[in-house]
Design an enzyme around this catalytic site. Sequence first.
Site, PDB file in Angstrom:
ATOM      1  N   LYS A  76      41.408  -0.030   7.736  1.00 14.92           N
ATOM      2  CA  LYS A  76      41.682   0.546   6.577  1.00 14.92           C
ATOM      3  C   LYS A  76      42.965   1.464   6.124  1.00 14.92           C
ATOM      4  CE  LYS A  76      38.445   3.352   3.551  1.00 14.92           C
ATOM      5  NZ  LYS A  76      37.283   4.437   3.642  1.00 14.92           N
ATOM      6  N   SER A 151      34.054   3.300  -0.036  1.00 13.10           N
ATOM      7  CA  SER A 151      35.375   2.860  -0.124  1.00 13.10           C
ATOM      8  C   SER A 151      35.821   2.174   0.475  1.00 13.10           C
ATOM      9  CB  SER A 151      36.336   4.132  -0.237  1.00 13.10           C
ATOM     10  OG  SER A 151      36.168   4.999   1.129  1.00 13.10           O
ATOM     11  N   SER A 175      31.539   5.714   3.305  1.00 11.18           N
ATOM     12  CA  SER A 175      32.369   4.820   2.807  1.00 11.18           C
ATOM     13  C   SER A 175      32.336   3.592   4.128  1.00 11.18           C
ATOM     14  CB  SER A 175      33.734   5.073   2.688  1.00 11.18           C
ATOM     15  OG  SER A 175      33.744   5.687   1.397  1.00 11.18           O
TER      16      SER A 175
HETATM   17  N1  GLN Z   1      31.380   7.083  -2.267  1.00 10.23           N
HETATM   18  C1  GLN Z   1      31.653   8.361  -1.959  1.00 10.23           C
HETATM   19  C2  GLN Z   1      32.724   9.075  -2.851  1.00 10.23           C
HETATM   20  O1  GLN Z   1      32.893   8.524  -3.417  1.00 10.23           O
HETATM   21  C3  GLN Z   1      32.040   8.478  -0.360  1.00 10.23           C
HETATM   22  C4  GLN Z   1      33.632   8.083  -0.219  1.00 10.23           C
HETATM   23  C5  GLN Z   1      33.832   8.268   1.424  1.00 10.23           C
HETATM   24  O2  GLN Z   1      32.966   8.064   2.432  1.00 10.23           O
HETATM   25  N2  GLN Z   1      35.114   8.098   1.746  1.00 10.23           N
HETATM   26  O3  GLN Z   1      33.112  10.142  -2.374  1.00 10.23           O
END
Ligand code: GLN
Length: 487
Positions: A76, A151, A175
């Site tokens: 990532k 994400s 994410s």
């Molecule tokens: N979707 C969540 C957010 O927008 C989690 C993001 C993540 O785990 N990096 O914060």
Amino acid sequence: MSDLTRLSAAELASLVAKREVSAVEVATAHLDRIDAVDERVHAFLHVDREGALAAAAAVDRGEITGPLAGVPIAVKDVVTTKGVPTTAASKILEGWKPPYDATIVERLKAAGMPILGKTNMDEFAMGSSTEYSAYGPTNNPWDLGRIPGGSGGGSAAALAAYEAPLAIGTDTGGSIRQPGAVTGTVGAKPTYGGTSRYGLIAFSSSLDTPGPCGRTVEDTALLHAVIAGHDPRDSTSIPQPVPDVVAAARLGATGDLTGVKLGLVKEFAGDGSEPGVVAAFRESLEALVKLGAEVVEVSCPNFQYALPAYYLIAPSECSSNLARFDGVRYGLRSGDDGSRSLEEVMSLTRDEGFGPEVKRRIILGTYALSSGYYDAYYGQAQKVRTLITRDFQAAFEQVDVLVSPTTPFVAFPFGSRTGDPYQMYLADLFTIPTNLYGGPAISVPCGLSEGLPVGFQIMAPTMADDRMYRVAAALESAVGTFTPPAL
Ligand code: GLN
């Protein structure tokens, strides 16, 4: 040799170890696959053909051996890779080449795992769909018109599209798990402190957790074992041995869960989820009971406050962490033509460099931390965090693991949730409590709803990551794995 990109990481590692296939052949097969399909999937922001092939050649020369030697991996883009562009999918870091490797990247390299490239994501890991990437979204291999989750949508899509057998993700609120769920792949969030944050571009430091993504539970456990373990360079890293997740996955794969108590989280068991998600989840629960598990319904009354608490804590920490992106040391610098003050250059850089969701979080977090509001917002949210932790602790006195669907809904079409931030935030309704508590959790594919994958979440006590792998592997042995339509 059959198509190498279809094999599991465990199978590839064994072929390479027996020298039935070379690591260079394995890396080449995946790089060629990326060339063939990534125009349609857009899982990668950067492909490092040369670096991957050089690392593979070192394995072929016998310089590195180990359980995953010669198995390529996608990382990532929020994780630093020395000399290889790392942008966190933001314009503000376009072209930045870190001078150092994250600890987990060092460990991948030491394990002989060629890094294929960097995967797409929501900017600075804020989002649930990759639609907030500054470089355009990733398309879900199950249906190219739908989101791959976020994400870490790029890492999950790379697995589902057979571009990589393994990938690295980071999980702050879901994410790793949510992209796993909506792409029919496996994603594990380790115990907070079980994997090093050194070299992770920080979003919310008390929540950020790097972890493994794979197509099978065993592969995911093998990767977990490679990256986990104490790191003196991360002050929150836990100085304890990592539980044997690989042995636990292999035990689970025998399909015997006699004596294992699963806690069904009452609050997440039905309401608020799509009917197809509930149906697949319930059927899987029955499959686990057939393997000998006992299901106990448990109530975690404070889980309903996890989402609002998270959207105070995570933005607060993000507003502080992202203060470093000011155009001075690295990344974008806007309007520095001698006509503006330092403050104006910083302000213009941040205005042009950050996308709208990142700005929303910074504004929200700055407000929540401001004097006069701190106690009412950030302070309250921290108290809720404690209550959620107590819910977990009370539950784990009765059961071995907690279970729920990973997400309330399957992969949604592009654009369907970007108009209303709250609708997007709901994607992480079931994953966020674990981050606030700090325990491990895994998402395993458990079925399909209208042709799209559904994820099953297993949450375990802190430093009991092995327990979730055992149950996950047992579930996989009962329901099998899920393959998207050919690309
Ligand atoms: N979707 C969540 C957010 O927008 C989690 C993001 C993540 O785990 N990096 O914060």
